[in-house]
Write an enzyme that holds these catalytic residues in place. Structure first.
Site, short mmCIF file in Angstrom:
data_model
loop_
_atom_site.label_atom_id
_atom_site.label_comp_id
_atom_site.label_asym_id
_atom_site.label_seq_id
_atom_site.Cartn_x
_atom_site.Cartn_y
_atom_site.Cartn_z
N SER A 50 0.77 -1.46 -0.39
CA SER A 50 0.00 0.35 0.40
C SER A 50 0.35 0.88 0.03
O SER A 50 0.19 2.34 -0.16
CB SER A 50 -0.57 0.11 1.65
N GLY A 218 -4.48 -1.73 -0.90
CA GLY A 218 -3.35 -1.47 -2.60
C GLY A 218 -3.63 -0.26 -2.12
O GLY A 218 -3.95 0.48 -0.96
N GLY A 220 -3.14 4.03 -4.05
CA GLY A 220 -3.16 4.90 -4.52
C GLY A 220 -4.40 5.10 -4.63
O GLY A 220 -5.17 5.04 -3.72
N CYS A 247 -9.79 -2.23 3.67
CA CYS A 247 -9.19 -1.02 3.15
C CYS A 247 -9.17 -0.47 1.75
O CYS A 247 -10.12 -0.27 1.04
CB CYS A 247 -7.23 -1.31 3.45
N PHE A 248 -8.61 -0.63 1.13
CA PHE A 248 -8.30 -0.32 -0.42
C PHE A 248 -9.62 -0.91 -1.01
O PHE A 248 -10.65 -0.21 -1.60
CB PHE A 248 -7.23 -0.58 -1.19
N GLN A 251 -12.78 0.92 0.03
CA GLN A 251 -12.67 2.30 -0.93
C GLN A 251 -13.09 1.57 -2.83
O GLN A 251 -14.44 1.89 -3.15
CB GLN A 251 -12.05 2.58 -0.96
N ASN A 287 -3.86 2.23 7.11
CA ASN A 287 -2.48 2.97 5.89
C ASN A 287 -3.59 2.81 4.66
O ASN A 287 -3.56 1.77 3.71
CB ASN A 287 -1.78 1.68 5.27
N GLY A 289 -4.99 6.48 2.14
CA GLY A 289 -4.91 8.23 1.69
C GLY A 289 -6.58 8.57 1.51
O GLY A 289 -6.10 10.17 1.53
N TYR A 290 -6.46 7.68 1.28
CA TYR A 290 -8.19 8.23 0.72
C TYR A 290 -9.26 6.81 1.72
O TYR A 290 -9.10 6.58 2.64
CB TYR A 290 -8.39 7.40 -0.83
N HIS A 326 -7.21 -2.85 8.87
CA HIS A 326 -6.92 -3.99 8.84
C HIS A 326 -7.27 -5.06 9.93
O HIS A 326 -5.91 -4.84 11.05
CB HIS A 326 -4.90 -3.88 8.23
N GLU A 328 -6.43 -8.16 10.06
CA GLU A 328 -5.07 -9.19 10.13
C GLU A 328 -3.97 -9.02 10.81
O GLU A 328 -2.97 -9.70 11.00
CB GLU A 328 -4.87 -9.32 8.84
#
Length: 353
Positions: A50, A218, A220, A247-248, A251, A287, A289-290, A326, A328
């Protein structure tokens, strides 16, 4: 502690130039400058996919003050573009990796800078937002600061492309869409399921014989054009198969439901983020940023939020469940490991009809 007597510079997009000591690889590094508040787990952080496209600032002053252990790496190699530290023990005796910190980063091709007032740098990022930056031996000639988030970072994050079947401890099969997953996440999933691992560029519609869909973490921008085939695949499967994400992945799932995401001012990165469902508080690892725009939530329920800023932390409906943190990870407690058991229960219920 012995310092490498080689000047190196951190040059940021707002015109700041910070001098420090160079270690690691003698190359120029470039990326989005972000910080983590974790006091331990430095090797896990550096190898987390990430962080692709980012230079990582460690807010904790002392880093690498325990030995490198290969078994805790979250991917095959270091994923960050550079490291910024205040007091790095670069010559710490080698652990199971057989390398000290300096040699490890040299071999990985990762530049680092030490002797930086990282807490001052963290305050700067918190006040003004994430910056773009270079780590370089020459402070001159760095005036171009392109946006790393405009790149297809997922393609750089994934260690293995294509489709692969992995036998786990569970009978139920999960289509695991790998957008840059952590090793710990894959290992935890295999404790409960067997996996069909598929990279984002796979023909997802051609894969069959699975019981649920999972979308990994992931790097970006989740709304990057390269990820639209994944979003559209999820749209076609809403209400058809159970869908889960971390996480990612949360989104991406929210985008499939028609919600929107936004870039956070400085993101959440660290192992001490508190979230709540209104009754209980969980200490979690983050972790990202979006985040999901709360004003665009539709067709799903928001179950948990971040205590500090109200960021959406868990979403669900009858056949979907996803978390922004997360589960895990091990920030100290294992408060959120229930996510995997609940995932298994929902998958079993759906399979039984």
């Amino acid at each position: 502690m012995e310092k490498v007597e080689m000047k190196r510079y951190l040059i940021t997009s707002d015109g700041t130039v910070i001098a420090g000591y160079g270690y690691g690889s003698p190359v120029t590094g470039y990326g989005e400058l972000v910080f983590t508040t974790s006091m331990t787990g430095y090797l896990e952080s550096m190898t987390d996919p990430s962080y692709v496209g980012q230079i990582l600032v460690f807010a904790s002053p002392t880093i690498a003050n325990y030995e490198l252990r290969k078994g805790v790496m979250e991917s095959d190699r270091v994923k960050v573009s550079g490291i910024v530290t205040r007091d790095a023990h670069i010559n710490m005796p080698a652990g199971t990796l057989g390398l000290d910190f300096d040699r490890f980063l040299r071999d990985e091709g990762i530049p680092a800078i030490d002797g930086v007032d990282t807490r001052l740098l963290v305050r700067k990022i918190r006040q003004g937002g994430v910056l773009r930056a270079y780590i370089a031996d020459d402070p001159q000639g760095h005036s171009d600061f392109p946006d790393p988030m405009s790149e297809n970072l997922v393609a750089r994050a994934v260690d293995a492309r294509g489709v692969k079947n992995i036998r786990g401890k569970g009978e139920r099969r999960i289509l695991f869409i790998d957008l840059g997953s952590k090793k710990t996440l894959r290992d935890m999933m295999l404790e409960h399921f067997s996996l069909i691992m598929a990279s984002a560029d796979s023909d997802l519609d051609a894969i069959d014989k699975y019981d649920a869909i999972f979308v990994s973490n992931g790097p970006g921008d989740p709304d990057h054009p390269s990820l639209r085939p994944v979003v559209n695949f999820l749209k076609r499967n809403i209400g058809v198969k159970p869908i889960f994400g971390i996480c990612f992945g949360l989104q991406i799932i929210a985008l499939a439901y028609g919600s929107k995401t936004y870039k956070m001012k400085f993101g959440h990165r660290g192992s001490n983020h508190a979230v709540t469902d209104g009754n209980r508080i969980y200490v979690t690892t983050h972790n990202h940023g979006y985040a999901v725009d709360p004003d665009t939530v539709r067709d799903f329920h928001v179950r948990e939020r971040d205590i500090n800023d109200g960021t959406i932390e868990m979403i669900e409906d009858g056949m979907m469940m996803a978390v922004q943190y997360h589960p895990e990870a091990s920030p100290g407690p294992h408060d959120t490991r229930w996510f995997f058991s609940e995932m298994r229960r929902r998958t079993e219920d759906a399979a039984k009809g």
